[in-house]
Motif scaffolding. Structure first.
Motif, mmCIF file in Angstrom:
data_model
loop_
_atom_site.group_PDB
_atom_site.id
_atom_site.type_symbol
_atom_site.label_atom_id
_atom_site.label_comp_id
_atom_site.label_asym_id
_atom_site.label_seq_id
_atom_site.Cartn_x
_atom_site.Cartn_y
_atom_site.Cartn_z
ATOM 1 N N ALA A 75 3.386 104.960 -34.023
ATOM 2 C CA ALA A 75 3.097 105.567 -32.723
ATOM 3 C C ALA A 75 4.346 106.116 -32.055
ATOM 4 O O ALA A 75 4.252 106.855 -31.075
ATOM 5 C CB ALA A 75 2.425 104.545 -31.806
ATOM 6 N N ARG A 79 2.595 113.014 -32.126
ATOM 7 C CA ARG A 79 1.520 113.494 -32.998
ATOM 8 C C ARG A 79 0.233 113.617 -32.191
ATOM 9 O O ARG A 79 0.107 113.018 -31.120
ATOM 10 C CB ARG A 79 1.321 112.548 -34.184
ATOM 11 N N ASP A 80 -0.717 114.371 -32.714
ATOM 12 C CA ASP A 80 -2.010 114.505 -32.048
ATOM 13 C C ASP A 80 -3.145 113.898 -32.863
ATOM 14 O O ASP A 80 -4.312 113.991 -32.475
ATOM 15 C CB ASP A 80 -2.318 115.964 -31.721
ATOM 16 N N GLU A 82 -4.051 110.248 -35.281
ATOM 17 C CA GLU A 82 -3.647 108.949 -35.810
ATOM 18 C C GLU A 82 -4.450 108.678 -37.076
ATOM 19 O O GLU A 82 -5.668 108.882 -37.105
ATOM 20 C CB GLU A 82 -3.931 107.855 -34.783
ATOM 21 N N VAL A 100 -5.475 111.807 -30.919
ATOM 22 C CA VAL A 100 -4.812 110.979 -29.921
ATOM 23 C C VAL A 100 -4.021 111.855 -28.952
ATOM 24 O O VAL A 100 -3.677 112.997 -29.261
ATOM 25 C CB VAL A 100 -3.854 109.954 -30.583
ATOM 26 N N PRO A 102 -0.710 111.367 -25.854
ATOM 27 C CA PRO A 102 0.331 110.424 -25.442
ATOM 28 C C PRO A 102 -0.136 109.480 -24.343
ATOM 29 O O PRO A 102 -0.900 109.863 -23.451
ATOM 30 C CB PRO A 102 1.454 111.343 -24.937
ATOM 31 N N TYR A 124 2.864 108.243 -29.288
ATOM 32 C CA TYR A 124 2.442 109.582 -29.717
ATOM 33 C C TYR A 124 3.050 110.717 -28.899
ATOM 34 O O TYR A 124 2.669 111.872 -29.097
ATOM 35 C CB TYR A 124 0.909 109.716 -29.691
#
Length: 236
Positions: A75, A79-80, A82, A100, A102, A124
């Motif tokens: 995490a 990233r968008d 997971e 996901v 943030p 994230y």
């Protein structure tokens, strides 16, 4: 043959360790669509559950797929999506893919002395530095209440006074959702990386009181951190 470990690394690559060398490709199949992928690189996997097979059979694994340290490290990369590897109820490997955004993963909560203190880490999203705010947002009819906070890279620490939330409370119960805010960016606070299910009923924080109002942090059905304020009836 059962896999010893089966994990998704920080680059979204599926890594499988066998007790001895094997050949043959691992195939992933999307449960809902039937789409198949035959590559350890998980780039572009659609959201949902993917079942893994090897040589035409479900891939058995001894790895439960859970490591809190590993999930925190994963995490820690912006990233968008997971992707988590997990062992199904019948002992086979599957991947869960979800979109996901943030947020701040809560690692500690202290409710005492007229304040609520929270520690956590950005999940994230990009790291941040400097002063911030711990913000309580009422679900109905009240202006936000905030306290001091700070970001140090991915680490977050904040403190929220509870008295301002109790002022002018007219309903018997009110609910406030907690966020970290810096430079106009507001990140919700939640605890979603551990393996504790049903946090709303299983995780209990101490309550504080301001006059007749009981103030208690709690986790919602979606594992977000919130605060419930309840006006207690006076004993007759």
């Amino acid at each position: 043959m059962r896999a010893v470990t089966s994990r998704v690394d920080g680059n979204d690559v599926l890594s499988v360790e066998w007790p001895e060398p094997v050949d043959g490709e691992i195939v992933l199949r999307h449960v809902e669509t039937g789409e198949e992928r035959g590559d350890a690189d998980l780039t572009g996997l659609r959201p949902g559950i993917w079942m893994a097979s090897h040589r035409g059979e479900p891939l058995a694994t001894d790895d439960p797929g859970f490591s809190l340290d590993g999930l925190l490290a994963y995490a820690g990369t912006p990233r968008d999506r997971e992707i988590r590897a997990f062992r199904t109820s019948v002992g086979t490997l599957a991947l869960a893919v979800r979109e996901v955004e943030p947020y701040v993963e809560v690692t500690a909560v202290v409710s005492d002395g007229g304040v609520i203190e929270v520690e956590g880490m950005i999940a994230y999203g990009e790291p941040a530095e400097g002063p911030a705010r711990l913000v309580a947002v009422a679900r109905k009819g009240r202006q936000p209440v905030s306290g001091s906070a700070v970001f140090r890279g991915r680490r977050f620490e904040g403190s929220l006074p509870i008295a301002p939330m109790t002022e002018a409370q007219v309903r018997r119960r009110t609910f406030w959702d907690l966020h970290a805010e810096t430079a106009g960016l507001r990140l919700p606070l939640a605890a979603r990386l551990d393996d504790i299910t049903d946090k709303k009923t299983r995780v209990r924080f101490p309550a504080q009181r301001v006059g007749q109002i009981r103030v208690r942090p709690y986790y919602t059905d979606t594992d977000s951190l919130a605060v419930a304020l309840t006006v207690e009836e006076q004993a007759s």
